[in-house]
Design an enzyme around this catalytic site. Structure first.
Site, PDB file in Angstrom:
ATOM      1  N   TYR A 262       0.849  -1.183   0.000  1.00 47.13           N
ATOM      2  CA  TYR A 262       0.000   0.000   0.000  1.00 47.13           C
ATOM      3  C   TYR A 262       0.883   1.231   0.000  1.00 47.13           C
ATOM      4  O   TYR A 262       2.038   1.210   0.434  1.00 47.13           O
ATOM      5  CB  TYR A 262      -0.963   0.002   1.196  1.00 47.13           C
TER       6      TYR A 262
ATOM      7  N   PHE B 290      -2.803   0.866  12.770  1.00 47.72           N
ATOM      8  CA  PHE B 290      -2.838  -0.440  12.108  1.00 47.72           C
ATOM      9  C   PHE B 290      -1.435  -0.895  11.706  1.00 47.72           C
ATOM     10  O   PHE B 290      -1.037  -2.035  11.959  1.00 47.72           O
ATOM     11  CB  PHE B 290      -3.749  -0.354  10.877  1.00 47.72           C
ATOM     12  N   ASP B 291      -0.658   0.009  11.077  1.00 47.32           N
ATOM     13  CA  ASP B 291       0.688  -0.343  10.612  1.00 47.32           C
ATOM     14  C   ASP B 291       1.573  -0.794  11.768  1.00 47.32           C
ATOM     15  O   ASP B 291       2.246  -1.833  11.695  1.00 47.32           O
ATOM     16  CB  ASP B 291       1.363   0.869   9.951  1.00 47.32           C
ATOM     17  N   THR B 292       1.582   0.013  12.830  1.00 49.05           N
ATOM     18  CA  THR B 292       2.435  -0.291  13.976  1.00 49.05           C
ATOM     19  C   THR B 292       2.065  -1.633  14.594  1.00 49.05           C
ATOM     20  O   THR B 292       2.940  -2.459  14.900  1.00 49.05           O
ATOM     21  CB  THR B 292       2.313   0.821  15.026  1.00 49.05           C
TER      22      THR B 292
END
Length: 408
Positions: A108, A200-202
Protein backbone atom coordinates in the site's frame (compact mmCIF):
# COMPACT_ATOMS: atom_id res chain seq x y z
CA UNK A 1 -14.13 -3.28 -11.37
CA UNK A 2 -15.87 -2.10 -8.21
CA UNK A 3 -16.84 -4.16 -5.19
CA UNK A 4 -17.78 -3.36 -1.63
CA UNK A 5 -16.41 -4.66 1.62
CA UNK A 6 -19.70 -6.51 2.10
CA UNK A 7 -20.05 -8.99 -0.83
CA UNK A 8 -23.37 -8.80 -2.65
CA UNK A 9 -25.25 -11.66 -4.24
CA UNK A 10 -23.75 -12.48 -7.61
CA UNK A 11 -20.63 -10.34 -7.07
CA UNK A 12 -17.59 -11.50 -9.04
CA UNK A 13 -13.94 -11.56 -8.02
CA UNK A 14 -11.59 -9.06 -9.69
CA UNK A 15 -10.39 -10.07 -13.14
CA UNK A 16 -6.65 -9.55 -12.52
CA UNK A 17 -6.25 -12.77 -10.54
CA UNK A 18 -2.79 -13.44 -12.04
CA UNK A 19 -1.24 -10.29 -10.58
CA UNK A 20 1.92 -10.83 -8.54
CA UNK A 21 1.59 -7.49 -6.75
CA UNK A 22 -1.52 -5.67 -5.55
CA UNK A 23 -0.89 -2.04 -4.59
CA UNK A 24 -3.69 -0.67 -2.41
CA UNK A 25 -4.26 3.09 -2.36
CA UNK A 26 -6.60 4.04 0.51
CA UNK A 27 -8.44 7.32 -0.16
CA UNK A 28 -10.93 9.61 1.52
CA UNK A 29 -12.32 12.62 -0.38
CA UNK A 30 -9.54 12.68 -2.96
CA UNK A 31 -11.54 13.31 -6.15
CA UNK A 32 -9.07 15.95 -7.39
CA UNK A 33 -5.74 14.16 -6.83
CA UNK A 34 -6.84 10.56 -7.34
CA UNK A 35 -6.75 10.50 -11.15
CA UNK A 36 -3.27 12.03 -11.70
CA UNK A 37 -1.71 10.00 -8.89
CA UNK A 38 -3.13 6.62 -9.97
CA UNK A 39 -2.20 7.27 -13.61
CA UNK A 40 1.34 8.14 -12.53
CA UNK A 41 1.57 4.98 -10.41
CA UNK A 42 0.14 2.87 -13.24
CA UNK A 43 2.60 4.32 -15.76
CA UNK A 44 5.55 3.63 -13.48
CA UNK A 45 4.55 0.02 -12.79
CA UNK A 46 3.89 -0.59 -16.49
CA UNK A 47 7.33 0.72 -17.44
CA UNK A 48 9.47 -0.52 -14.56
CA UNK A 49 7.80 -3.40 -12.72
CA UNK A 50 8.62 -6.76 -14.37
CA UNK A 51 5.61 -8.72 -13.07
CA UNK A 52 1.84 -8.52 -13.54
CA UNK A 53 0.28 -6.07 -11.11
CA UNK A 54 -2.94 -4.45 -10.14
CA UNK A 55 -3.89 -1.27 -8.30
CA UNK A 56 -6.76 -1.29 -5.83
CA UNK A 57 -8.30 2.05 -4.91
CA UNK A 58 -9.87 1.59 -1.47
CA UNK A 59 -12.50 4.30 -0.97
CA UNK A 60 -12.97 5.01 2.76
CA UNK A 61 -16.61 6.20 2.70
CA UNK A 62 -15.83 9.37 0.74
CA UNK A 63 -18.61 11.94 0.54
CA UNK A 64 -17.37 13.74 -2.58
CA UNK A 65 -16.78 12.41 -6.10
CA UNK A 66 -13.90 10.10 -5.17
CA UNK A 67 -15.79 6.87 -5.83
CA UNK A 68 -16.93 8.08 -9.27
CA UNK A 69 -13.37 9.12 -10.12
CA UNK A 70 -12.09 5.72 -9.03
CA UNK A 71 -14.67 3.89 -11.12
CA UNK A 72 -13.71 6.02 -14.12
CA UNK A 73 -10.08 4.99 -13.64
CA UNK A 74 -11.11 1.32 -13.42
CA UNK A 75 -12.92 1.69 -16.76
CA UNK A 76 -9.88 3.39 -18.30
CA UNK A 77 -7.09 1.17 -16.93
CA UNK A 78 -7.67 -2.62 -16.83
CA UNK A 79 -5.23 -3.08 -13.91
CA UNK A 80 -7.21 -0.73 -11.65
CA UNK A 81 -9.86 -2.09 -9.29
CA UNK A 82 -12.08 -0.26 -6.82
CA UNK A 83 -13.09 -1.27 -3.32
CA UNK A 84 -15.77 0.81 -1.56
CA UNK A 85 -16.20 0.80 2.22
CA UNK A 86 -19.10 2.36 4.08
CA UNK A 87 -16.92 3.22 7.12
CA UNK A 88 -13.75 5.27 7.45
CA UNK A 89 -10.37 3.99 8.64
CA UNK A 90 -7.14 3.31 6.78
CA UNK A 91 -6.57 0.09 8.70
CA UNK A 92 -10.10 -1.05 7.89
CA UNK A 93 -9.51 -0.37 4.18
CA UNK A 94 -6.19 -2.23 4.10
CA UNK A 95 -7.62 -5.22 5.94
CA UNK A 96 -10.54 -5.48 3.49
CA UNK A 97 -8.42 -4.97 0.37
CA UNK A 98 -5.61 -7.30 1.38
CA UNK A 99 -8.00 -10.01 2.58
CA UNK A 100 -9.86 -10.00 -0.75
CA UNK A 101 -6.79 -9.86 -2.99
CA UNK A 102 -5.57 -12.95 -4.88
CA UNK A 103 -2.04 -11.52 -5.31
CA UNK A 104 0.82 -13.23 -3.40
CA UNK A 105 2.41 -9.88 -2.52
CA UNK A 106 0.36 -7.02 -1.09
CA UNK A 107 1.44 -3.41 -0.71
CA UNK A 108 0.00 0.00 0.00
CA UNK A 109 1.01 3.60 -0.46
CA UNK A 110 -0.55 6.96 0.23
CA UNK A 111 -2.45 8.59 -2.61
CA UNK A 112 -0.16 11.64 -2.59
CA UNK A 113 2.73 9.37 -3.69
CA UNK A 114 5.11 11.14 -1.32
CA UNK A 115 7.56 8.24 -1.75
CA UNK A 116 9.69 8.14 -4.88
CA UNK A 117 8.22 5.30 -6.95
CA UNK A 118 11.71 4.01 -7.78
CA UNK A 119 11.56 2.33 -4.36
CA UNK A 120 8.62 0.06 -5.31
CA UNK A 121 10.71 -2.75 -6.78
CA UNK A 122 13.33 -2.71 -3.95
CA UNK A 123 10.40 -2.82 -1.50
CA UNK A 124 8.67 -5.89 -2.88
CA UNK A 125 11.54 -7.85 -4.46
CA UNK A 126 12.57 -9.54 -1.16
CA UNK A 127 8.96 -10.63 -0.65
CA UNK A 128 8.61 -12.02 -4.17
CA UNK A 129 11.84 -13.99 -3.73
CA UNK A 130 10.82 -15.25 -0.28
CA UNK A 131 13.83 -13.64 1.43
CA UNK A 132 11.64 -11.47 3.69
CA UNK A 133 8.10 -11.49 5.07
CA UNK A 134 7.27 -7.79 5.33
CA UNK A 135 8.91 -4.68 3.90
CA UNK A 136 8.70 -1.03 4.93
CA UNK A 137 9.99 2.23 3.56
CA UNK A 138 11.97 4.23 6.07
CA UNK A 139 12.51 7.98 6.10
CA UNK A 140 14.86 7.74 9.07
CA UNK A 141 17.78 5.89 7.47
CA UNK A 142 20.98 7.84 6.87
CA UNK A 143 20.67 7.37 3.13
CA UNK A 144 17.02 8.50 2.98
CA UNK A 145 16.30 11.91 1.47
CA UNK A 146 13.35 13.64 3.09
CA UNK A 147 11.67 16.98 2.57
CA UNK A 148 9.21 17.85 5.35
CA UNK A 149 8.68 20.40 8.06
CA UNK A 150 10.42 20.40 11.42
CA UNK A 151 7.17 19.73 13.27
CA UNK A 152 6.45 16.49 11.40
CA UNK A 153 10.10 15.43 11.62
CA UNK A 154 10.13 15.81 15.40
CA UNK A 155 6.78 14.03 15.80
CA UNK A 156 7.88 11.13 13.61
CA UNK A 157 11.21 10.61 15.37
CA UNK A 158 9.59 11.00 18.78
CA UNK A 159 6.93 8.41 17.96
CA UNK A 160 9.48 5.86 16.80
CA UNK A 161 11.63 6.47 19.90
CA UNK A 162 8.51 5.92 22.01
CA UNK A 163 7.89 2.61 20.25
CA UNK A 164 11.47 1.51 20.94
CA UNK A 165 11.12 2.35 24.61
CA UNK A 166 7.68 0.85 25.19
CA UNK A 167 7.30 -2.05 22.74
CA UNK A 168 11.03 -2.74 22.08
CA UNK A 169 10.61 -2.46 18.32
CA UNK A 170 13.64 -2.89 16.05
CA UNK A 171 12.21 -1.39 12.85
CA UNK A 172 12.96 2.27 12.29
CA UNK A 173 9.87 3.94 10.76
CA UNK A 174 6.43 2.64 11.70
CA UNK A 175 4.41 5.44 10.09
CA UNK A 176 5.81 5.65 6.57
CA UNK A 177 2.91 5.13 4.15
CA UNK A 178 4.84 2.68 2.02
CA UNK A 179 4.73 -0.97 3.07
CA UNK A 180 4.33 -4.49 1.71
CA UNK A 181 3.58 -7.96 3.06
CA UNK A 182 3.38 -11.49 1.72
CA UNK A 183 -0.22 -12.65 1.40
CA UNK A 184 0.34 -15.87 3.37
CA UNK A 185 1.73 -13.83 6.27
CA UNK A 186 -1.12 -11.31 6.03
CA UNK A 187 -3.64 -14.15 6.26
CA UNK A 188 -2.24 -15.12 9.69
CA UNK A 189 -1.59 -11.66 11.10
CA UNK A 190 -4.58 -9.59 9.97
CA UNK A 191 -7.14 -11.37 12.21
CA UNK A 192 -5.00 -10.41 15.22
CA UNK A 193 -4.74 -6.69 14.36
CA UNK A 194 -7.49 -4.80 16.15
CA UNK A 195 -6.86 -1.22 15.08
CA UNK A 196 -8.79 0.10 12.09
CA UNK A 197 -7.09 3.49 11.86
CA UNK A 198 -3.54 4.86 11.73
CA UNK A 199 -2.11 2.53 14.40
CA UNK A 200 -2.84 -0.44 12.11
CA UNK A 201 0.69 -0.34 10.61
CA UNK A 202 2.44 -0.29 13.98
CA UNK A 203 0.35 -3.11 15.40
CA UNK A 204 0.97 -5.28 12.33
CA UNK A 205 4.73 -4.69 12.47
CA UNK A 206 4.99 -5.37 16.21
CA UNK A 207 3.14 -8.68 15.78
CA UNK A 208 5.40 -9.60 12.88
CA UNK A 209 8.55 -8.83 14.86
CA UNK A 210 7.37 -10.78 17.92
CA UNK A 211 6.47 -13.72 15.67
CA UNK A 212 10.07 -13.89 14.42
CA UNK A 213 9.35 -12.67 10.90
CA UNK A 214 11.93 -10.86 8.79
CA UNK A 215 11.14 -7.18 8.15
CA UNK A 216 13.03 -5.64 5.23
CA UNK A 217 13.67 -1.87 5.31
CA UNK A 218 14.17 0.32 2.25
CA UNK A 219 15.54 3.88 2.56
CA UNK A 220 13.21 6.13 0.58
CA UNK A 221 13.17 9.59 -0.93
CA UNK A 222 10.15 11.36 0.56
CA UNK A 223 8.57 14.73 -0.13
CA UNK A 224 5.84 15.53 2.40
CA UNK A 225 2.42 16.51 1.13
CA UNK A 226 1.58 19.99 2.50
CA UNK A 227 -2.12 19.27 1.93
CA UNK A 228 -2.17 16.28 4.29
CA UNK A 229 -5.50 16.00 6.15
CA UNK A 230 -4.27 13.89 9.03
CA UNK A 231 -5.40 15.24 12.41
CA UNK A 232 -2.07 15.07 14.25
CA UNK A 233 -3.48 15.46 17.77
CA UNK A 234 -6.26 12.90 17.33
CA UNK A 235 -3.86 10.49 15.63
CA UNK A 236 -1.28 10.88 18.42
CA UNK A 237 -3.88 10.14 21.10
CA UNK A 238 -5.13 7.11 19.18
CA UNK A 239 -1.55 5.87 18.82
CA UNK A 240 -0.95 6.20 22.57
CA UNK A 241 -4.10 4.20 23.28
CA UNK A 242 -2.97 1.60 20.76
CA UNK A 243 0.46 1.32 22.39
CA UNK A 244 -1.16 0.80 25.78
CA UNK A 245 -3.59 -1.82 24.48
CA UNK A 246 -0.93 -3.72 22.54
CA UNK A 247 1.51 -3.53 25.46
CA UNK A 248 -1.06 -5.07 27.80
CA UNK A 249 -1.77 -7.85 25.30
CA UNK A 250 1.93 -8.66 25.05
CA UNK A 251 2.42 -8.66 28.83
CA UNK A 252 -0.63 -10.79 29.58
CA UNK A 253 0.08 -13.28 26.80
CA UNK A 254 -3.24 -12.62 25.10
CA UNK A 255 -1.66 -12.99 21.64
CA UNK A 256 -0.69 -16.43 20.24
CA UNK A 257 2.89 -15.38 19.57
CA UNK A 258 4.43 -18.78 20.31
CA UNK A 259 2.13 -20.42 17.77
CA UNK A 260 2.87 -17.74 15.20
CA UNK A 261 6.61 -18.04 15.80
CA UNK A 262 6.43 -21.79 15.36
CA UNK A 263 4.43 -21.58 12.13
CA UNK A 264 5.81 -18.43 10.50
CA UNK A 265 9.02 -17.46 12.28
CA UNK A 266 12.45 -18.09 10.85
CA UNK A 267 14.42 -20.65 12.84
CA UNK A 268 17.90 -19.63 14.04
CA UNK A 269 20.82 -20.65 11.90
CA UNK A 270 23.03 -23.50 13.11
CA UNK A 271 26.65 -24.00 12.06
CA UNK A 272 27.27 -26.89 9.66
CA UNK A 273 28.39 -30.11 11.30
CA UNK A 274 31.55 -32.06 10.54
CA UNK A 275 33.16 -29.17 8.67
CA UNK A 276 36.19 -26.97 9.18
CA UNK A 277 35.12 -24.03 11.42
CA UNK A 278 34.62 -20.78 9.55
CA UNK A 279 37.82 -18.73 9.41
CA UNK A 280 40.04 -21.45 10.90
CA UNK A 281 42.91 -21.30 8.33
CA UNK A 282 43.18 -17.54 8.66
CA UNK A 283 42.99 -17.73 12.44
CA UNK A 284 45.76 -20.35 12.53
CA UNK A 285 47.99 -18.17 10.33
CA UNK A 286 47.46 -15.06 12.47
CA UNK A 287 47.83 -17.01 15.69
CA UNK A 288 51.11 -18.45 14.40
CA UNK A 289 52.39 -14.95 13.59
CA UNK A 290 51.45 -13.71 17.05
CA UNK A 291 52.97 -16.86 18.54
CA UNK A 292 56.30 -16.33 16.75
CA UNK A 293 56.47 -12.74 18.01
CA UNK A 294 55.52 -13.87 21.53
CA UNK A 295 58.12 -16.65 21.52
CA UNK A 296 60.87 -14.27 20.41
CA UNK A 297 59.85 -11.79 23.11
CA UNK A 298 59.74 -14.62 25.64
CA UNK A 299 63.26 -15.80 24.74
CA UNK A 300 64.66 -12.26 24.94
CA UNK A 301 63.07 -11.69 28.35
CA UNK A 302 64.25 -15.12 29.57
CA UNK A 303 67.84 -14.51 28.50
CA UNK A 304 67.87 -11.05 30.09
CA UNK A 305 66.39 -12.30 33.40
CA UNK A 306 68.23 -15.66 33.51
CA UNK A 307 71.41 -14.28 35.00
CA UNK A 308 70.08 -12.21 37.90
CA UNK A 309 67.00 -14.35 38.73
CA UNK A 310 67.83 -17.92 37.79
CA UNK A 311 66.11 -20.23 35.32
CA UNK A 312 62.75 -20.84 36.99
CA UNK A 313 62.00 -17.22 38.08
CA UNK A 314 63.15 -15.95 34.69
CA UNK A 315 60.83 -18.41 32.98
CA UNK A 316 57.92 -17.30 35.19
CA UNK A 317 58.49 -13.60 34.51
CA UNK A 318 59.00 -13.97 30.77
CA UNK A 319 56.00 -16.25 30.37
CA UNK A 320 53.69 -14.01 32.41
CA UNK A 321 54.54 -10.83 30.50
CA UNK A 322 54.26 -12.42 27.08
CA UNK A 323 51.06 -14.30 28.03
CA UNK A 324 49.19 -11.07 28.78
CA UNK A 325 50.44 -9.46 25.57
CA UNK A 326 49.69 -12.61 23.60
CA UNK A 327 46.08 -12.73 24.80
CA UNK A 328 45.51 -9.07 23.90
CA UNK A 329 47.07 -9.51 20.45
CA UNK A 330 45.13 -12.69 19.65
CA UNK A 331 41.90 -11.18 20.93
CA UNK A 332 42.16 -8.34 18.45
CA UNK A 333 44.14 -9.72 15.50
CA UNK A 334 43.29 -13.42 15.42
CA UNK A 335 39.70 -13.64 16.62
CA UNK A 336 38.48 -10.13 15.70
CA UNK A 337 37.16 -9.27 19.18
CA UNK A 338 37.25 -5.53 19.96
CA UNK A 339 36.10 -3.34 22.83
CA UNK A 340 36.10 -4.04 26.54
CA UNK A 341 33.18 -6.46 26.55
CA UNK A 342 34.34 -9.84 27.94
CA UNK A 343 37.95 -8.57 28.03
CA UNK A 344 38.40 -9.54 31.68
CA UNK A 345 37.03 -13.01 31.04
CA UNK A 346 39.30 -13.47 28.04
CA UNK A 347 42.40 -12.47 30.02
CA UNK A 348 41.46 -14.85 32.83
CA UNK A 349 41.15 -17.62 30.28
CA UNK A 350 44.47 -16.49 28.83
CA UNK A 351 46.01 -16.78 32.29
CA UNK A 352 44.64 -20.32 32.52
CA UNK A 353 46.46 -21.08 29.28
CA UNK A 354 49.49 -19.35 30.82
CA UNK A 355 49.32 -21.64 33.86
CA UNK A 356 49.24 -24.71 31.65
CA UNK A 357 52.11 -23.32 29.59
CA UNK A 358 54.05 -22.62 32.79
CA UNK A 359 53.50 -26.20 33.89
CA UNK A 360 54.79 -27.51 30.57
CA UNK A 361 57.88 -25.26 30.43
CA UNK A 362 58.74 -25.50 34.12
CA UNK A 363 58.28 -29.24 34.05
CA UNK A 364 60.52 -29.48 31.01
CA UNK A 365 63.21 -27.36 32.71
CA UNK A 366 62.97 -29.44 35.89
CA UNK A 367 63.25 -32.66 33.92
CA UNK A 368 66.26 -31.32 32.00
CA UNK A 369 68.06 -30.09 35.11
CA UNK A 370 67.29 -33.38 36.88
CA UNK A 371 68.88 -35.27 34.02
CA UNK A 372 71.82 -32.89 33.46
CA UNK A 373 72.59 -30.59 36.44
CA UNK A 374 74.46 -28.08 34.23
CA UNK A 375 73.02 -28.39 30.71
CA UNK A 376 74.36 -26.20 27.86
CA UNK A 377 72.41 -22.96 27.35
CA UNK A 378 71.56 -23.98 23.77
CA UNK A 379 70.02 -27.26 24.96
CA UNK A 380 68.06 -25.39 27.62
CA UNK A 381 66.63 -23.04 24.97
CA UNK A 382 65.80 -25.94 22.64
CA UNK A 383 63.83 -27.70 25.40
CA UNK A 384 61.97 -24.47 26.17
CA UNK A 385 61.13 -23.92 22.49
CA UNK A 386 59.67 -27.43 22.22
CA UNK A 387 57.67 -26.94 25.41
CA UNK A 388 56.45 -23.56 24.16
CA UNK A 389 55.28 -25.07 20.89
CA UNK A 390 53.13 -27.55 22.81
CA UNK A 391 51.87 -24.75 25.07
CA UNK A 392 51.10 -22.61 21.99
CA UNK A 393 48.91 -25.30 20.43
CA UNK A 394 47.06 -25.68 23.71
CA UNK A 395 46.68 -21.88 24.00
CA UNK A 396 45.14 -21.66 20.53
CA UNK A 397 42.52 -24.26 21.32
CA UNK A 398 41.61 -22.64 24.64
CA UNK A 399 41.48 -19.08 23.28
CA UNK A 400 39.46 -20.06 20.21
CA UNK A 401 36.94 -21.83 22.40
CA UNK A 402 36.71 -18.79 24.67
CA UNK A 403 36.44 -16.10 21.98
CA UNK A 404 34.72 -17.81 19.10
CA UNK A 405 31.21 -16.85 20.30
CA UNK A 406 32.03 -13.28 21.36
CA UNK A 407 32.88 -11.68 18.05
CA UNK A 408 30.59 -8.72 17.24
Amino acid sequence: MTWTSEPRAGAQAPATATAVLDVVVPVYNEETDLGPCVRRLHAHLTAHFPYPFRITVADNASVDGTLAAAEALAGELPEVNVLHLDAKGRGRALRAAWSASPAPVLAYMDVDLSTDLAAVLPLVAPLISGHSDLAIGTRLARTSRVVRGTKREVISRGYNLLLRGTLAVRFSDAQCGFKAIRADVATRLLPLVQDTGWFFDTELLVLAQRAGLRIHEVPVDWVDDPDSRVDIVATALADLRGIGRLGRALITGALPLAELREQLGRAPLHPPLAQVPVGLPRQVARFAAVGVASTLAYLVLFVLARGPLGAQPANLLALLVTAVANTAANRRLTFGVTGRRHAGRHHLQGLLAFALGLALTSGSLALLHGTAPAPPRALELAVLIAANLAATALRFLLLRLAMHHHRP
